[in-house]
Design a protein around this motif. Structure first.
Motif, PDB file in Angstrom:
ATOM      1  N   UNK A 176      33.390  25.501  21.889  1.00 27.39           N
ATOM      2  CA  UNK A 176      33.413  26.239  21.035  1.00 27.39           C
ATOM      3  C   UNK A 176      33.852  26.269  19.842  1.00 27.39           C
ATOM      4  N   UNK A 177      35.496  25.265  19.674  1.00 30.16           N
ATOM      5  CA  UNK A 177      35.249  24.427  18.035  1.00 30.16           C
ATOM      6  C   UNK A 177      34.558  23.472  17.432  1.00 30.16           C
ATOM      7  N   UNK A 178      34.165  23.106  18.544  1.00 30.91           N
ATOM      8  CA  UNK A 178      33.233  22.247  18.046  1.00 30.91           C
ATOM      9  C   UNK A 178      31.767  22.795  16.954  1.00 30.91           C
ATOM     10  N   UNK A 179      31.096  24.233  17.910  1.00 34.84           N
ATOM     11  CA  UNK A 179      29.978  24.352  17.553  1.00 34.84           C
ATOM     12  C   UNK A 179      30.511  25.110  16.620  1.00 34.84           C
TER      13      UNK A 179
ATOM     14  N   UNK B  77      32.165  24.532  13.626  1.00 36.46           N
ATOM     15  CA  UNK B  77      32.668  23.842  12.674  1.00 36.46           C
ATOM     16  C   UNK B  77      31.277  23.425  11.933  1.00 36.46           C
ATOM     17  N   UNK B  78      29.974  23.022  13.535  1.00 36.73           N
ATOM     18  CA  UNK B  78      28.708  23.075  12.999  1.00 36.73           C
ATOM     19  C   UNK B  78      27.984  24.454  12.351  1.00 36.73           C
ATOM     20  N   UNK B  79      28.711  24.821  12.013  1.00 33.10           N
ATOM     21  CA  UNK B  79      28.021  26.306  11.663  1.00 33.10           C
ATOM     22  C   UNK B  79      27.245  27.398  12.636  1.00 33.10           C
ATOM     23  N   UNK B  80      27.782  26.807  13.979  1.00 29.59           N
ATOM     24  CA  UNK B  80      26.630  28.239  15.101  1.00 29.59           C
ATOM     25  C   UNK B  80      27.523  29.089  14.571  1.00 29.59           C
ATOM     26  N   UNK B  81      27.212  30.283  14.944  1.00 31.47           N
ATOM     27  CA  UNK B  81      28.115  32.111  15.315  1.00 31.47           C
ATOM     28  C   UNK B  81      28.214  31.924  17.477  1.00 31.47           C
ATOM     29  N   UNK B  82      29.435  31.385  17.442  1.00 32.53           N
ATOM     30  CA  UNK B  82      29.822  31.162  19.084  1.00 32.53           C
ATOM     31  C   UNK B  82      31.180  32.328  19.389  1.00 32.53           C
ATOM     32  N   UNK B  83      30.804  32.099  20.579  1.00 28.50           N
ATOM     33  CA  UNK B  83      31.347  33.423  21.700  1.00 28.50           C
ATOM     34  C   UNK B  83      32.054  32.880  22.715  1.00 28.50           C
ATOM     35  N   UNK B  84      33.634  32.751  23.178  1.00 25.68           N
ATOM     36  CA  UNK B  84      33.348  32.807  24.658  1.00 25.68           C
ATOM     37  C   UNK B  84      34.472  33.368  25.416  1.00 25.68           C
ATOM     38  N   UNK B  85      33.231  33.375  27.073  1.00 29.47           N
ATOM     39  CA  UNK B  85      34.022  34.134  28.287  1.00 29.47           C
ATOM     40  C   UNK B  85      34.962  33.771  29.026  1.00 29.47           C
ATOM     41  N   UNK B  86      36.489  34.623  28.795  1.00 27.69           N
ATOM     42  CA  UNK B  86      37.370  33.601  30.283  1.00 27.69           C
ATOM     43  C   UNK B  86      37.714  35.085  30.517  1.00 27.69           C
ATOM     44  N   UNK B  87      37.717  34.794  31.990  1.00 30.21           N
ATOM     45  CA  UNK B  87      38.474  36.297  32.722  1.00 30.21           C
ATOM     46  C   UNK B  87      40.277  35.651  33.046  1.00 30.21           C
ATOM     47  N   UNK B  88      40.887  34.967  32.452  1.00 36.63           N
ATOM     48  CA  UNK B  88      42.280  35.375  32.988  1.00 36.63           C
ATOM     49  C   UNK B  88      42.898  34.569  31.624  1.00 36.63           C
ATOM     50  N   UNK B  89      43.575  33.326  31.389  1.00 35.07           N
ATOM     51  CA  UNK B  89      44.016  33.003  30.214  1.00 35.07           C
ATOM     52  C   UNK B  89      43.625  32.075  29.435  1.00 35.07           C
ATOM     53  N   UNK B  90      43.434  31.931  28.436  1.00 35.97           N
ATOM     54  CA  UNK B  90      42.909  30.974  27.061  1.00 35.97           C
ATOM     55  C   UNK B  90      43.071  29.625  27.062  1.00 35.97           C
ATOM     56  N   UNK B  91      42.681  28.890  27.615  1.00 31.83           N
ATOM     57  CA  UNK B  91      43.071  27.397  27.926  1.00 31.83           C
ATOM     58  C   UNK B  91      42.917  26.886  29.249  1.00 31.83           C
ATOM     59  N   UNK B  92      42.382  27.534  30.265  1.00 32.40           N
ATOM     60  CA  UNK B  92      42.202  27.838  31.686  1.00 32.40           C
ATOM     61  C   UNK B  92      42.844  26.850  32.729  1.00 32.40           C
ATOM     62  N   UNK B  93      42.129  25.890  33.552  1.00 33.52           N
ATOM     63  CA  UNK B  93      43.261  25.270  34.855  1.00 33.52           C
ATOM     64  C   UNK B  93      44.213  24.209  34.298  1.00 33.52           C
TER      65      UNK B  93
END
Length: 462
Positions: free
Chosen positions: A18-21, A23-39
């Motif tokens: 998501x961060x790299x996207x 940085x490259x100028x792409x409109x980005x969303x991230x979907x997470x069901x629990x906590x950011x950072x994952x397992x």
């Protein structure tokens, strides 16, 4: 909402992509069901390292006399150790939240599911659903603790790694099923804190993916601190009807019964592929993994997959690298495909293990003629001064051209040394160049130079 990229899962694959996207100028969303950072950040890499650090500090205090320091008897506050670990994880998760805001990435909390037509359905915790669309959708749903049919987890007496991180009190005894990274890290942690630990491994050697010399050394080190290890053995059943657990273990000598408070199932991870829309979208899977090409395209155009749900090593740094490559390709750049034979593996028990490239067995099977050198830390001045003489560094070279085929390390802080080998292999460094690159003295790292010298018959300090 319409995006250039939507990523399902915010682990080290998802949030890095998501961060790299962005940085490259792409409109980005991230979907997470629990906590950011994952397992990794919340229930894996980071909190386990916090637990292991507490165990290491406890171990240092208990051996302080060996360093000429007098202390009162140390006592481990198990609840406080767990609390510290959770605090470290929460801090890291908040750090990812900050990075999402800084990079103007929309975070959508809920369970994501891909649908045909470049759509993602998100179901919120309150049952509400919303739909997002994007030109590119990346699946990064990660993995979970693998359940063995004979070791069904109940979350209380038979547990996985998540419960092992937050037990309300320290068990007096524990059987750990599986001796991969998760198994041996928890074995070290609990044994150091005072639990009687038995490790049961189906394969002939513990840490079976490692070079056999490393496996044998870890076995010696574990036995020295009182960890019981049973190899070529399998848990057939666990009876939890009594106060504790009765574990039936099949060994070469016959069946054995081990009684313990807790059984930890550490038999690896399985990909989270269920209920994420693969069937409806027509995305192909094989042997429990999503099928992708070298740039992480799935069988359906506009849909990608990275991390634990695709083939390759189930490691955080692999997922991050895959995420970056995937997004750079989407953005029209020309990234280099990932070299899966130059991925470092690190295990943070004590002594630590780090490796990259071919094992001796694999190099021979690939047809190479080898030059192999080993340098034990018992001959290292820095290791002696630190009181950490267990272990060695083993270097494997192609005898014909001097190619650095692999390195295998076991000892204190070797996880910090392996990156030198990864860079050296990336640069196609030869044995001669490794030998003639002056390493600082006294350091643990000079054992790399000494092991190389041993391979070429020029070792000084052996």
């Amino acid at each position: 909402m319409n995006y250039d990229v939507i990523i399902i899962g915010s682990g080290p694959g998802g949030y890095v992509a998501a961060i790299r996207a962005s940085q490259l100028g792409l409109k980005t969303a991230i979907v997470e069901r629990e906590s950011l950072g994952g397992i990794c950040l919340n229930w894996g890499c980071i909190p386990t390292k916090a637990l292991l650090k507490s165990a290491q500090v406890f171990e240092y205090i208990n051996h302080a006399a060996e360093y000429g320091i007098k202390t009162a008897e140390a006592e481990a506050d198990f609840a406080a150790v767990i609390k510290r670990s959770r605090g470290v994880a929460e801090g890291m998760s908040k750090g990812v939240q900050f990075l999402m805001k800084k990079n103007k990435i929309d975070v959508v909390m809920g369970t994501g599911k891909v649908k045909p037509g470049n759509k993602v359905e998100v179901k919120g915790a309150d049952g509400s659903t919303s739909e997002l669309t994007a030109k590119n959708i990346i699946l990064a749903t990660g993995g979970r603790s693998k359940e063995l049919p004979s070791v069904k987890q109940d979350g209380k007496k038979i547990i996985g790694y998540r419960q092992a991180m937050v037990l309300p009190e320290m068990p007096k005894s524990m059987v750990i099923v599986g001796s991969g990274a998760i198994g041996v890290e928890f074995a070290y942690f609990y044994a150091t804190m005072g639990t009687k630990v038995t490790v049961v491994e189906f394969m002939e050697n513990i840490v079976p993916v490692e070079d056999e010399d490393v496996s044998k050394q870890l076995l010696r080190s574990f036995k020295k601190v009182g960890i019981e290890v049973m190899t070529s053995s399998s848990v057939e059943s666990v009876d939890t009807t009594g106060a504790g657990c009765k574990v039936q273990v099949k060994t070469a000598a016959g069946m054995q019964t081990i009684e313990c408070d807790i059984v930890l199932s550490a038999a690896g991870v399985v990909a989270n592929l269920e209920n994420i829309g693969l069937e409806e979208t027509g995305i192909k899977t094989e042997k429990g993994k999503v099928v992708v090409d070298e740039f992480y395209n799935t069988s359906v155009k506009g849909y990608y997959a990275i991390g634990d749900i695709v083939g390759g090593q189930a490691l955080a740094h692999v997922a991050s690298a895959e995420g970056i490559i995937c997004v750079e390709k989407i953005a029209g750049q020309s990234p280099e495909p990932l070299d899966y034979n130059n991925i470092p593996g690190c295990t943070y028990c004590s002594p630590e293990i780090a490796s990259v490239g071919y094992t001796e067995k694999a190099a021979k099977a690939a047809g190479y003629e080898l030059k192999i050198g080993k340098f034990p830390f018992s001959a290292s001045g820095k290791a002696s001064a630190a009181g950490a003489k267990d272990g060695f560094i083993k270097m494997i070279y192609d005898a014909k051209y001097g190619e650095l085929l692999g390195a295998h390390m076991i000892g204190a802080n070797v996880t910090e040394l392996i990156a030198e080998i990864v860079v050296a292999r990336k640069l196609e460094t030869t044995g001669h160049e490794m030998l003639k690159a002056v390493h600082p003295h006294p350091t643990m790292s000079e054992a790399i130079m000494e092991a190389t010298a041993d391979a070429y018959g020029e070792v000084i300090h052996l």
